[in-house]
Design an enzyme around this catalytic site. Structure first.
Site, short mmCIF file in Angstrom:
data_model
loop_
_atom_site.label_atom_id
_atom_site.label_comp_id
_atom_site.label_asym_id
_atom_site.label_seq_id
_atom_site.Cartn_x
_atom_site.Cartn_y
_atom_site.Cartn_z
N ASP A 74 0.92 -1.10 -0.07
CA ASP A 74 0.03 -0.10 -0.07
C ASP A 74 1.07 1.08 -0.02
O ASP A 74 1.98 1.12 0.56
CB ASP A 74 -1.12 0.07 1.19
CG ASP A 74 -0.38 -0.43 2.54
OD1 ASP A 74 0.86 -0.74 2.53
OD2 ASP A 74 -1.26 -0.79 3.42
N GLU A 133 -5.59 3.33 3.89
CA GLU A 133 -6.01 4.02 5.05
C GLU A 133 -7.38 4.48 4.96
O GLU A 133 -8.31 4.47 6.21
CB GLU A 133 -5.26 5.45 5.39
CG GLU A 133 -3.80 5.02 5.62
CD GLU A 133 -3.43 4.22 6.84
OE1 GLU A 133 -4.36 4.01 7.49
OE2 GLU A 133 -2.41 3.85 7.21
#
Length: 383
Positions: A74, A133
């Protein structure tokens, strides 16, 4: 370019200094793409997704493929003002890699660099994923049909850094590693009034307080104690002065559980308590529950058995079996669709946890992380 030629520390520090929020990782993606294209590997293909423009996928064609193995890192940061005082601290005010995604990207680049110069036996797909997130970038990409045909992994792997573990240590477990999460957003509306005449008002603060307290019975009286769960209200805003009953209150919080069935049950109980509390206090509840792609990270039995077997038998790798954590991760959605395993990489900052403005991972974790993953993938391709 071979991995030995990569300045991994410089790469990590550049990524750390220029963090970007979810779905705004344009410079991050461009930097990653520039590095990868510079290798000029003949078996490497880059793919971008117009609907998710900061995503970056890389496919390495195997020499004698029998499967396709996926690896995900990520790339987004958090809306946190960094307070580390490091020379390479964030240059973007109010944005910080406080969850260690800069470490995730650097490790992935190191593994990718090896296979860009040593053609893998099986096909490999690397996903540099935006919006972990928030906004569940993994789920968005999956629902867009990204992982089909030659771009669909047969198995998927990913790491998450862990400050509480020694730098370079690897850990995972069978079953659930991380919890699934659901956001709670609630607006309560009533009739405000003078504090001296509460009988003429509909008190949203009393209603909000009752709702928060009632939520505490969900885990204690509805969730199997051996599985566990969490409901936390972290935000409650109402009123402007002590002698006025306000006409609106806003609450926000989170629901977390290790099993999707428990999470869905807890969501339903929150709805029921909201409905009954609104009726009890003659106020209006506008409740929004948002799980998105943040499903429990349930490690696949087969891929995790293979991963743990290799890590435990390689004496050069520091491996331990971990306990489950209430941390949330949108990789849970992906490995609910494609079998896979998530694992921890220790980064040795026991004084500061994830999402801490002072988090400073030990960069010595990067190389052992790369070595362990590269060795595992080579071993897996021989199976």
């Amino acid at each position: 370019m071979a991995i030995a030629d990569l300045d991994l520390i410089a790469i990590r520090r550049h990524l750390h200094a220029y963090p970007e929020l979810s779905m705004a990782e344009f410079k991050t993606q461009a930097y990653l793409k520039e590095i990868i294209l510079s290798w000029q590997s003949s078996w490497l293909t880059i793919r971008e997704i117009p609907a998710v423009p900061t995503a970056l996928l890389v496919r390495l064609t195997g020499s004698k493929p029998t499967r396709t193995i996926g690896y995900r890192a990520d790339i987004d940061a958090l809306p946190i003002n960094e307070e580390t005082d490091l020379a390479y601290a964030s240059k973007n005010p109010g944005v910080m890699h406080a969850c260690g995604h800069d470490i995730h990207m650097t490790v992935a680049l190191g593994v990718l660099a090896y296979f860009a110069t040593h053609q893998p036996v099986d096909n490999l797909i690397f996903l540099f994923q935006p919006a972990e997130e928030e906004q569940a970038g993994g789920k968005q990409l999956y629902e867009l049909g990204t992982f089909v045909n030659e771009w669909r992994p047969d198995e998927f792997y990913a790491l998450h850094d862990q400050p509480a573990m020694p730098a370079g240590q690897i850990a995972t477990r069978q079953g659930t590693l991380f919890a699934g999460t659901t956001e709670i957003h609630l607006t309560i509306k009533g009739r405000g009034g003078h504090a001296a005449f509460p009988h003429q008002a509909q008190d949203v603060i009393v209603a909000a307080s009752s709702f928060v307290m009632a939520l505490q019975t969900i885990v204690s009286r509805n969730v199997n104690p051996v599985r566990g769960g969490v409901i936390t209200i972290g935000k409650l805003q109402a009123g402007t002065i002590g002698n006025v009953i306000p006409n609106e209150a806003k609450l926000a919080g989170t629901i977390r559980a290790f099993e999707q069935a428990d999470l869905e049950m807890m969501q339903q109980r929150v709805r029921e308590i909201a409905q009954s509390t609104a009726a009890m206090y003659s106020v209006t509840f506008d409740l929004e529950l948002n799980q998105g792609g943040y499903w429990p990270v349930n490690n696949d039995s087969k891929t995790t058995t293979n991963f743990m077997q290799f890590m435990q038998e390689d004496k050069e790798i520091d491996f331990v079996v971990s306990q489950p954590a209430m941390t949330g991760e949108d990789f849970g959605y992906l490995i609910n669709q494609i079998p896979g395993t998530m694992f921890w990489l220790g980064v040795g900052d026991a004084e500061h946890g994830l999402h801490d403005s002072h988090l400073a991972p030990d960069e010595s974790a990067i190389e052992p992380g790369i070595r362990a993953i590269t060795k595992f993938l080579n071993w897996r391709m021989q199976q």
